[in-house]
Scaffold this active site. Sequence first.
Site, PDB file in Angstrom:
ATOM      1  N   HIS A   1      -6.275  16.836  31.020  1.00  0.00           N
ATOM      2  CA  HIS A   1      -5.006  17.347  30.468  1.00  0.00           C
ATOM      3  C   HIS A   1      -3.914  16.333  30.760  1.00  0.00           C
ATOM      4  O   HIS A   1      -3.637  16.035  31.918  1.00  0.00           O
ATOM      5  CB  HIS A   1      -4.692  18.696  31.132  1.00  0.00           C
ATOM      6  CG  HIS A   1      -3.342  19.248  30.805  1.00  0.00           C
ATOM      7  ND1 HIS A   1      -2.646  20.068  31.673  1.00  0.00           N
ATOM      8  CD2 HIS A   1      -2.547  19.118  29.721  1.00  0.00           C
ATOM      9  CE1 HIS A   1      -1.495  20.415  31.136  1.00  0.00           C
ATOM     10  NE2 HIS A   1      -1.402  19.837  29.951  1.00  0.00           N
TER      11      HIS A   1
ATOM     12  N   SER B   1     -12.263  27.913  32.026  1.00  0.00           N
ATOM     13  CA  SER B   1     -11.624  27.332  30.862  1.00  0.00           C
ATOM     14  C   SER B   1     -12.529  27.573  29.662  1.00  0.00           C
ATOM     15  O   SER B   1     -13.714  27.897  29.823  1.00  0.00           O
ATOM     16  CB  SER B   1     -11.393  25.823  31.050  1.00  0.00           C
ATOM     17  OG  SER B   1     -10.498  25.578  32.113  1.00  0.00           O
TER      18      SER B   1
ATOM     19  N   MET C   1      -6.827  25.580  38.373  1.00  0.00           N
ATOM     20  CA  MET C   1      -7.771  24.753  39.128  1.00  0.00           C
ATOM     21  C   MET C   1      -8.830  25.559  39.890  1.00  0.00           C
ATOM     22  O   MET C   1      -9.665  24.977  40.593  1.00  0.00           O
ATOM     23  CB  MET C   1      -7.021  23.826  40.083  1.00  0.00           C
ATOM     24  CG  MET C   1      -6.218  24.504  41.157  1.00  0.00           C
ATOM     25  SD  MET C   1      -5.181  23.341  42.096  1.00  0.00           S
ATOM     26  CE  MET C   1      -6.400  22.406  42.996  1.00  0.00           C
TER      27      MET C   1
ATOM     28  N   HIS D   1      -2.340  27.760  24.799  1.00  0.00           N
ATOM     29  CA  HIS D   1      -2.733  26.449  25.332  1.00  0.00           C
ATOM     30  C   HIS D   1      -3.251  26.556  26.757  1.00  0.00           C
ATOM     31  O   HIS D   1      -3.574  25.539  27.371  1.00  0.00           O
ATOM     32  CB  HIS D   1      -1.556  25.482  25.271  1.00  0.00           C
ATOM     33  CG  HIS D   1      -0.549  25.607  26.378  1.00  0.00           C
ATOM     34  ND1 HIS D   1      -0.003  26.812  26.756  1.00  0.00           N
ATOM     35  CD2 HIS D   1       0.016  24.658  27.191  1.00  0.00           C
ATOM     36  CE1 HIS D   1       0.855  26.595  27.750  1.00  0.00           C
ATOM     37  NE2 HIS D   1       0.886  25.309  28.033  1.00  0.00           N
TER      38      HIS D   1
ATOM     39  N   HIS E   1      -0.945  20.205  22.434  1.00  0.00           N
ATOM     40  CA  HIS E   1      -0.368  21.555  22.517  1.00  0.00           C
ATOM     41  C   HIS E   1       1.144  21.538  22.735  1.00  0.00           C
ATOM     42  O   HIS E   1       1.747  22.586  22.946  1.00  0.00           O
ATOM     43  CB  HIS E   1      -1.086  22.437  23.560  1.00  0.00           C
ATOM     44  CG  HIS E   1      -1.149  21.889  24.948  1.00  0.00           C
ATOM     45  ND1 HIS E   1      -2.305  21.915  25.695  1.00  0.00           N
ATOM     46  CD2 HIS E   1      -0.211  21.321  25.746  1.00  0.00           C
ATOM     47  CE1 HIS E   1      -2.069  21.382  26.900  1.00  0.00           C
ATOM     48  NE2 HIS E   1      -0.799  21.026  26.950  1.00  0.00           N
TER      49      HIS E   1
ATOM     50  N   ASN F   1       1.069  19.757  36.160  1.00  0.00           N
ATOM     51  CA  ASN F   1      -0.163  20.519  35.918  1.00  0.00           C
ATOM     52  C   ASN F   1      -1.232  19.700  35.203  1.00  0.00           C
ATOM     53  O   ASN F   1      -2.223  20.245  34.732  1.00  0.00           O
ATOM     54  CB  ASN F   1       0.142  21.794  35.120  1.00  0.00           C
ATOM     55  CG  ASN F   1       0.724  21.494  33.747  1.00  0.00           C
ATOM     56  OD1 ASN F   1       1.020  20.347  33.417  1.00  0.00           O
ATOM     57  ND2 ASN F   1       0.907  22.527  32.944  1.00  0.00           N
ATOM     58  N   HIS F   2      -1.047  18.392  35.113  1.00  0.00           N
ATOM     59  CA  HIS F   2      -2.067  17.544  34.504  1.00  0.00           C
ATOM     60  C   HIS F   2      -3.265  17.421  35.444  1.00  0.00           C
ATOM     61  O   HIS F   2      -3.101  17.410  36.663  1.00  0.00           O
ATOM     62  CB  HIS F   2      -1.485  16.174  34.174  1.00  0.00           C
ATOM     63  CG  HIS F   2      -0.443  16.223  33.097  1.00  0.00           C
ATOM     64  ND1 HIS F   2       0.405  15.185  32.822  1.00  0.00           N
ATOM     65  CD2 HIS F   2      -0.108  17.210  32.225  1.00  0.00           C
ATOM     66  CE1 HIS F   2       1.206  15.506  31.822  1.00  0.00           C
ATOM     67  NE2 HIS F   2       0.924  16.752  31.455  1.00  0.00           N
TER      68      HIS F   2
END
Length: 393
Positions: free
Chosen positions: A173, A305, A301, A322, A266, A155-156
């Site tokens: 991230h 945010s 995505m 987070h 986080h 999920n980066h």
Amino acid sequence: MPYNKVPFQTQAPVLSWANHDLGSNEIKMAKNVASLPFVFKHVALMPDVHLGKGALVGSVVATKDAIIPAAVGVDIGCGMCAVQTPFTATQLEGKLKKIRQDIEAEIPTGFNQNKTVDKSVTNWQDWRSFKDLHKGVQDLETKAMRQMGSLGGGNHFIEVCLDTKDQVWLMLHSGSRNIGNKLAQCHINTAKQLAKLADNALPDPDLAYFVKGTPEFAAYWRDLQWAQHYARTNRDVMMERFRRIVEKHLVGGKPTKPLLQVNCHHNYAEQEVHFGEEVYVTRKGAVRARQQDYGIIPGSMGAKSFIVKGKGVADSYCSCSHGAGRLMSRTKAKKAFTLDDLVKQTAGVECRKDPGVLDEIPGAYKPIDEVMANQSDLVEVVATLKQVVCVKG
């Protein structure tokens, strides 16, 4: 919203900011952690709480004279970085695809690493202590050097975003890459071996812990701090490259000064003072939110945010969520959604729309607006962002 006290009996109470009932497996995991004798005061669950390994993702656990390596997790220091730029939306017109292509070309993703070591990496003074790390990672120095400034997978992500005033933000991230993972695994294995030798009756083997004052505790704490610093620096290196890419396309490469910069972990642990006592605070999928602390809470995505400022709520151990938190597993998401769903849910975003990122579809995550509403007492929103470019790991 104010927290709810989860209705089960454990050594320490469990306070939850989630507005949904925990599933049976989540309840079991929360009970396991809260039953440990060294857990301090209570366990705090954030609005995005969901299943993890050993401890729930989205949990904050304060402990006295002990620490649980698996509760911190294997991506030590994973977190977010965001920069508010002086650019506006009109400057991005017609340039999104080229920006995305340059990001993908210049910042390694997935298992990839840099072919050479960035000068900013070789100048990082903490590398002098590499020889002092756990012997299980001594052969990884070259790889760790080359992975500094790389995104990783899962999920980066790296995103170009716009706020409600059409100001351009850069956000990413990432964590401590392979070296953080290997360090965590080495210490988790040691903790489990110690638990077996001591015949500790743990509710879950992944809750094996180190006791303050022992060599094993000292070694883990040293490596943990090192990996957290690596993760933060990794984000700084990537963000510097990211900024140069955007500046090249928008102002011909002329350096600009950020209006605001935020870099926060986080997945980590620190020594802090809460309720008048010094404790070890493990935030597993949670951001520190002391009064005036800046934090970043991403959606998915295809969702909004948030840049936030903490309110310093004591019962949360000055923490907040987070992100949105997963609603379903990666396997389930791939079965539940199609590529057409992905295209629809990421409409207007310059990003990959292929099977490789289907498990990151927005529908696999909890609604971010709901998550934010549940922690209005923990943070105030400074900026609301929506991505226009997204590069996944």
